[in-house]
Enzyme design. Structure first.
Site, PDB file in Angstrom:
ATOM      1  CG  HIS A 135      54.956  52.511  11.860  1.00  0.00           C
ATOM      2  ND1 HIS A 135      54.894  52.851  13.191  1.00  0.00           N
ATOM      3  CD2 HIS A 135      54.120  53.364  11.203  1.00  0.00           C
ATOM      4  CE1 HIS A 135      54.059  53.872  13.335  1.00  0.00           C
ATOM      5  NE2 HIS A 135      53.578  54.204  12.146  1.00  0.00           N
ATOM      6  CB  ALA A 136      57.182  49.695   6.020  1.00  0.00           C
ATOM      7  NE  ARG A 137      60.951  53.741  10.756  1.00  0.00           N
ATOM      8  CZ  ARG A 137      61.316  55.023  10.706  1.00  0.00           C
ATOM      9  NH1 ARG A 137      62.196  55.424   9.815  1.00  0.00           N
ATOM     10  NH2 ARG A 137      60.800  55.885  11.553  1.00  0.00           N
ATOM     11  CD  GLU A 138      57.638  50.572  13.810  1.00  0.00           C
ATOM     12  OE1 GLU A 138      56.656  50.014  14.325  1.00  0.00           O
ATOM     13  OE2 GLU A 138      57.766  51.813  13.748  1.00  0.00           O
ATOM     14  CG  ASN A 209      49.946  53.827  15.100  1.00  0.00           C
ATOM     15  OD1 ASN A 209      48.815  53.353  15.294  1.00  0.00           O
ATOM     16  ND2 ASN A 209      50.825  54.007  16.072  1.00  0.00           N
ATOM     17  NE  ARG A 210      51.472  59.884  14.312  1.00  0.00           N
ATOM     18  CZ  ARG A 210      52.142  58.833  14.793  1.00  0.00           C
ATOM     19  NH1 ARG A 210      51.548  57.643  14.893  1.00  0.00           N
ATOM     20  NH2 ARG A 210      53.400  58.959  15.180  1.00  0.00           N
ATOM     21  CG  HIS A 263      54.014  50.184  16.640  1.00  0.00           C
ATOM     22  ND1 HIS A 263      54.016  51.032  15.567  1.00  0.00           N
ATOM     23  CD2 HIS A 263      52.710  49.902  16.876  1.00  0.00           C
ATOM     24  CE1 HIS A 263      52.778  51.255  15.156  1.00  0.00           C
ATOM     25  NE2 HIS A 263      51.954  50.575  15.944  1.00  0.00           N
ATOM     26  CB  SER A 264      60.282  47.787  16.903  1.00  0.00           C
ATOM     27  OG  SER A 264      60.633  48.056  15.552  1.00  0.00           O
ATOM     28  CD  GLU A 339      56.922  51.894  19.879  1.00  0.00           C
ATOM     29  OE1 GLU A 339      57.673  51.287  19.075  1.00  0.00           O
ATOM     30  OE2 GLU A 339      56.174  52.831  19.550  1.00  0.00           O
TER      31      GLU A 339
HETATM   32  O1  0X9 Z   1      54.725  56.912  16.466  1.00  0.00           O
HETATM   33  C1  0X9 Z   1      54.107  55.840  16.550  1.00  0.00           C
HETATM   34  O2  0X9 Z   1      53.167  55.548  15.826  1.00  0.00           O
HETATM   35  C2  0X9 Z   1      54.543  54.820  17.606  1.00  0.00           C
HETATM   36  N1  0X9 Z   1      55.979  54.783  17.728  1.00  0.00           N
HETATM   37  S1  0X9 Z   1      56.883  54.197  16.498  1.00  0.00           S
HETATM   38  O3  0X9 Z   1      58.283  54.416  16.809  1.00  0.00           O
HETATM   39  N2  0X9 Z   1      56.693  52.638  16.405  1.00  0.00           N
HETATM   40  O4  0X9 Z   1      56.471  54.796  15.276  1.00  0.00           O
HETATM   41  C3  0X9 Z   1      53.951  55.209  18.954  1.00  0.00           C
HETATM   42  C4  0X9 Z   1      52.472  55.374  18.954  1.00  0.00           C
HETATM   43  C5  0X9 Z   1      51.924  55.557  20.330  1.00  0.00           C
HETATM   44  N3  0X9 Z   1      51.227  56.791  20.484  1.00  0.00           N
HETATM   45  C6  0X9 Z   1      51.807  57.943  20.924  1.00  0.00           C
HETATM   46  N4  0X9 Z   1      53.060  58.000  21.236  1.00  0.00           N
HETATM   47  N5  0X9 Z   1      51.045  58.986  21.095  1.00  0.00           N
HETATM   48 ZN    ZN Z   2      55.664  51.895  14.771  1.00  0.00          ZN
END
Ligand code: 0X9
Ligand code: ZN
Length: 381
Positions: A135-138, A209-210, A263-264, A339
């Site tokens: 994630h770019a902003r992290e 991250n999806r 991540h953060s 995180e």
């Molecule tokens: O949303 C995300 O990809 C992660 N949090 S963030 O604030 N860095 O964007 C968490 C991913 C972990 N997976 C789940 N929470 N299901």
């Molecule tokens: Zn993230």
């Protein structure tokens, strides 16, 4: 009204917090707690939330948040894509026997996605990977894995590092999303999250991250969305993005025994599953990840007293196609999302003051070392 950072509380059983994320509101969720959420929203979104029966308390105007935290000096101490490449190259050049820089792919805009291999390369198949900056902003999620690589190389001749580098390999890829990261360094774009793909509907960005291929796309909620404009857009298909393909191909080649992705923010240690609330079926795996997560929680807390919380990913919120579901689901590798700092939006949220890079790294060092030691001790795969 411009966009605001708000605290959202359920005020009636009609509108529980769990419903918030299942609604197609296109929210930018920053924190999820048992009794409230913190998010960034525009005027229309705030009105919708209020109409639906949520309590919405303004914490700060986004503009004033940015004025407080996204100062010019706040960028000093953080890497750009280019300075990271230079520093990784320097580490490889200075340690030719034990470090090697690999371009594992190219981003949408053609930037190299880089990974540093650290180890003596004696043909061992014991390998562990640390990733950063999906994630770019992290920004802090670049610095912690970079400092880990630098520190391992600085201590390469002392145990336990010496033994690790004889026994196996540590791979570090601190910036999976270089295009997004560069974009956040341009005026007005500090809070960009996704990559820089031009989507077919004219919007920009896929949430890397999806975009991984385990249970990809099986959810369509605010935290894992099929709407291209949304912050958590899953992409048109699994591994549609060159950046997630770079990680996919690296993992397929190296068959890591463990993967940790930084991540953060929120100070959490997350382990699969993310796509379902069901616990992992295999009891040995479940215990292994849970126990390691609790160990890391302790180790981190012992350094500067910061509380990080270990929990399954789905306890934060549901996502399909995140990195760790894929590395565990497809490869059985113990996998964690850490995180990093800070703990709250008003402590900086995604814009961690540069003065905290060092303490954040210091507290994460023993946890990263425990993970390396654990993975490299396991029987060869
Ligand atoms: O949303 C995300 O990809 C992660 N949090 S963030 O604030 N860095 O964007 C968490 C991913 C972990 N997976 C789940 N929470 N299901
Ligand atoms: Zn993230």
């Amino acid at each position: 009204m411009a966009s605001v950072i708000v605290r959202v509380t359920p005020t009636s059983a009609r509108a529980p917090l769990s419903r918030l994320i299942t609604l197609p509101l296109g929210l930018d969720l920053w924190e999820v707690h048992p009794d409230h959420a913190v998010l960034q929203a525009g005027e229309a979104q705030v009105s919708r939330l209020e109409e639906m029966g949520y309590g919405v308390e303004q914490l700060q105007l986004s503009e004033s948040y940015l004025a407080d935290f996204a100062t010019e000096s706040a960028a000093t101490g953080y890497h750009s894509a280019e300075s990271l490449e230079q520093d990784l190259r320097r580490l490889a050049d200075d340690n030719p026997e034990i470090a090697e820089l690999h371009e594992i792919g190219r981003s949408v805009e053609g930037r190299p996605v880089l990974a540093l291999r650290i180890g003596e390369r004696r043909g061992s198949s014991r390998k562990v990977a640390f990733l950063g900056c999906h994630h770019a902003r992290e920004w802090i999620s670049v610095e912690v894995p970079f400092l880990l690589a630098e520190d391992l190389l600085a201590h390469a001749s002392e145990n336990p590092v010496r033994e690790w580098l004889q026994q196996g390999e540590v791979w570090v890829a601190p910036m999976v999303n270089p295009d997004g990261h560069e974009f956040t360094r341009t005026p007005g774009n500090r809070l960009w999250r996704k990559n820089r793909r031009r989507n077919r509907d004219g919007t920009t960005g896929v949430d890397l991250n999806r975009n991984y291929g385990y249970m990809w796309g099986t959810l369509d909620v605010d935290t894992s969305s099929h709407t291209p404009a949304d912050e958590t857009y899953v992409g048109p298909r699994a591994f549609s993005e060159p950046e997630s393909r770079a990680v996919r191909d690296l993992v397929a080649r190296q068959l890591f025994g463990g993967v940790l992705t930084y991540h953060s923010y929120s100070q959490l240690i997350l382990y699969p599953w993310g796509y379902t609330d069901d616990p992992i079926l295999d009891e040995t795996d479940r215990r292994e990840m849970r126990d390691l997560a609790y160990d890391m929680e302790q180790l981190i807390g012992n350094v500067h007293g910061q509380a990080y919380t270990a929990q399954p990913s789905s306890a934060l919120y549901p996502t399909a196609g995140d990195t760790t579901d894929w590395t565990y689901g497809e490869y059985d590798a113990p996998s964690f999302t850490v995180e990093l700092r800070p703990g709250s939006a008003m402590a900086g949220g995604f814009i961690l003051p540069a003065s905290q890079i060092q303490p954040c790294w210091e507290e994460n060092r023993p946890a990263a070392h425990a993970f390396i030691s654990h993975v490299l001790k396991k029987p060869e795969r």
